[in-house]
Write an enzyme that holds these catalytic residues in place. Structure first.
Site, PDB file in Angstrom:
ATOM      1  N   HIS A 220       0.851  -1.194   0.000  1.00 35.52           N
ATOM      2  CA  HIS A 220       0.000   0.000   0.000  1.00 35.52           C
ATOM      3  C   HIS A 220       0.880   1.235   0.000  1.00 35.52           C
ATOM      4  CE1 HIS A 220       1.094   0.502   4.223  1.00 35.52           C
ATOM      5  NE2 HIS A 220       0.774  -0.758   4.426  1.00 35.52           N
ATOM      6  N   CYS A 233       4.355  -4.738   6.445  1.00 34.75           N
ATOM      7  CA  CYS A 233       3.757  -4.480   5.130  1.00 34.75           C
ATOM      8  C   CYS A 233       4.806  -3.957   4.145  1.00 34.75           C
ATOM      9  CB  CYS A 233       2.607  -3.483   5.254  1.00 34.75           C
ATOM     10  SG  CYS A 233       1.085  -4.233   5.875  1.00 34.75           S
TER      11      CYS A 233
END
Length: 341
Positions: A220, A233
Site C-alpha cells: 500500500h 507491510c
C-alpha cells in the site's frame, strides 16, 4: 660607508629575516590546522556507514554534486538554512518528475526527502527508472507466468514481470528488523482503496492489496523514509500503489466467502537487508552495477515456485471462465423469460 650606516643596514636585514621566518611558521601552522580539520571530518564520515567523505573544512560553502561517473553524490547539510538552500538549487536544477525519480532511487518520497545526508543522483535522469533497473529485463523462467510481483529485501525494491518481461520496478520500505515481512511465495488476496491499519487506527493505507490474510500483510502507499520501517507491510509510492492496485488479480472465493476457490497474482519476497551497514543504493557511487541481480540468481530464487504459480494461474483462468459462462447463461435466461403483463 660609515659605521652608523653599516649598523643600520644590519638591523634592517635581521628584522626582515625574522619577519619572513615568522610568516613561514604561521603558514605551516595554518596548513596543519586545515589538514587536521579535514582528517577529522573524513574520520567522522567514515564512522557512519551511510555517510560519504566530505571536507568539513569547507562546510560554509553550499554542498555541490560530486561528479562520480554514472551516479553522483549530493551531500545534504544538517543546518536547516543550508539544507533549504540546497533544496532550492535542487528544485531549480531538476523538474518535478526528475526529482521524483531521484528520490525513488534513494528509497524516499517527497515527505521524507531530507531523511538522508546524501542523495545518489544519476548523471542522466530517466524518469521511468527503467535505465537503473537492478532486476533483469528478461526472465525466461517466467515465460509462462502472465503476472508476477517480486520484492527484494536486500535492495528494498520490487519488480513486476509479465510473461518473463520486466514491465515495472520501484522502491519500497519493507518490515523493520523487529517486524520483518514474511519471505517466500504468496498470492494476492483482496484489495481495498483505503484500508485502516490493524496496528494503529490513525494509520490510513491507500490502495491496500493484501497478500497474507492471516498475518495481515499487504502492499500500500505509505511513507518511504529510506530504510525498512514498516510493521511487516510493503510500503510504496502513491503512483506505484495505484498502478499495482489495477495490475494484480485478487483471489476468487467460494460461495459464502469462507474458502478460496482460486488464488490471485503470485507475489514473492526474498533475501535479507544489511541491517546496520551502508545502504545498498549508496554502493552505486562506487559501482553502478552494485545492486544488480543477475538472471542466474533470479532464476535460482524463482524456479522452485514456477510450477505452483502456473498451476494456480491455470486454475484461476478456469474458475474465471466458469463464472463468466454462468453469468452469461443467467443473462440469457433472464432475456428469454416472458415479460410480465
Amino acid at each position: 660607508m660609515t659605521k652608523y650606516t653599516l649598523t643600520k643596514t644590519f638591523f634592517y636585514t635581521l628584522f626582515f629575516a625574522l619577519f619572513i621566518i615568522s610568516c613561514k611558521k604561521e603558514e605551516v601552522n595554518n596548513t596543519d590546522n586545515q589538514i587536521t580539520t579535514a582528517s577529522e571530518a573524513i574520520a567522522q564520515s567514515e564512522s557512519h556507514p551511510d555517510s560519504i567523505k566530505t571536507d568539513q573544512a569547507k562546510e560554509s560553502s553550499p554542498p555541490v554534486i560530486q561528479e562520480n561517473g554514472f551516479y553522483n553524490a549530493l551531500a545534504i547539510p544538517k543546518d536547516k538554512k543550508k539544507r533549504d538552500s540546497v533544496y532550492a538549487a535542487f528544485s531549480k536544477k531538476y523538474s518535478e518528475k526528475e526529482r521524483y525519480a531521484i528520490l525513488a532511487l534513494n528509497r524516499l518520497d517527497s515527505k521524507s526527502k531530507w531523511n538522508s545526508d546524501t542523495l545518489i543522483v544519476p548523471a542522466k535522469i530517466d524518469t521511468t527508472l527503467m535505465a537503473y533497473s537492478p532486476f533483469p529485463l528478461q526472465l525466461d523462467v517466467l515465460n509462462e507466468v502472465k503476472k508476477f510481483v517480486i520484492f527484494s529485501y536486500p535492495i528494498q525494491a520490487y519488480a513486476v514481470y509479465s510473461n518473463g518481461v520486466l514491465v515495472k520496478w520501484g522502491p519500497t520500505s519493507m518490515g523493520k528488523k523487529t517486524a520483518q515481512t514474511d519471505r517466500g511465495l504468496m498470492f494476492a488476496n483482496w484489495k481495498k482503496k483505503l484500508a485502516i491499519s490493524t496496528v494503529k487506527s490513525e494509520w490510513k493505507l491507500p490502495y491496500n492489496f493484501n497478500i497474507h490474510n492471516t498475518h495481515g500483510i499487504g502492499w500500500h502507499q505509505y511513507d518511504l523514509p529510506g530504510y525498512p520501517a514498516s510493521h511487516s507491510c510493503l510500503r510504496l509510492l502513491m503512483k506505484d500503489a495505484i498502478w499495482l492496485y489495477s495490475y494484480a488479480d485478487t483471489w476468487i472465493l467460494n460461495p459464502g466467502g469462507a474458502t478460496t476457490k482460486a488464488k490471485g497474482t503470485p507475489v514473492m519476497v526474498f533475501g535479507d537487508y544489511p541491517w546496520g551497514k551502508r545502504k545498498p543504493w549508496r554502493k552505486l557511487l562506487d559501482d553502478p552495477n552494485a545492486n544488480n541481480i543477475s538472471v542466474e540468481e533470479m532464476t535460482k530464487i524463482v524456479q522452485p515456485h514456477v510450477e505452483k504459480m502456473i498451476s494456480e494461474q491455470s486454475n484461476r483462468e478456469k474458475v474465471a471462465d466458469s463464472i463468466k459462462a454462468a453469468k452469461a447463461s443467467e443473462a440469457i435466461l433472464k432475456e428469454s423469460e416472458p415479460a410480465e403483463n
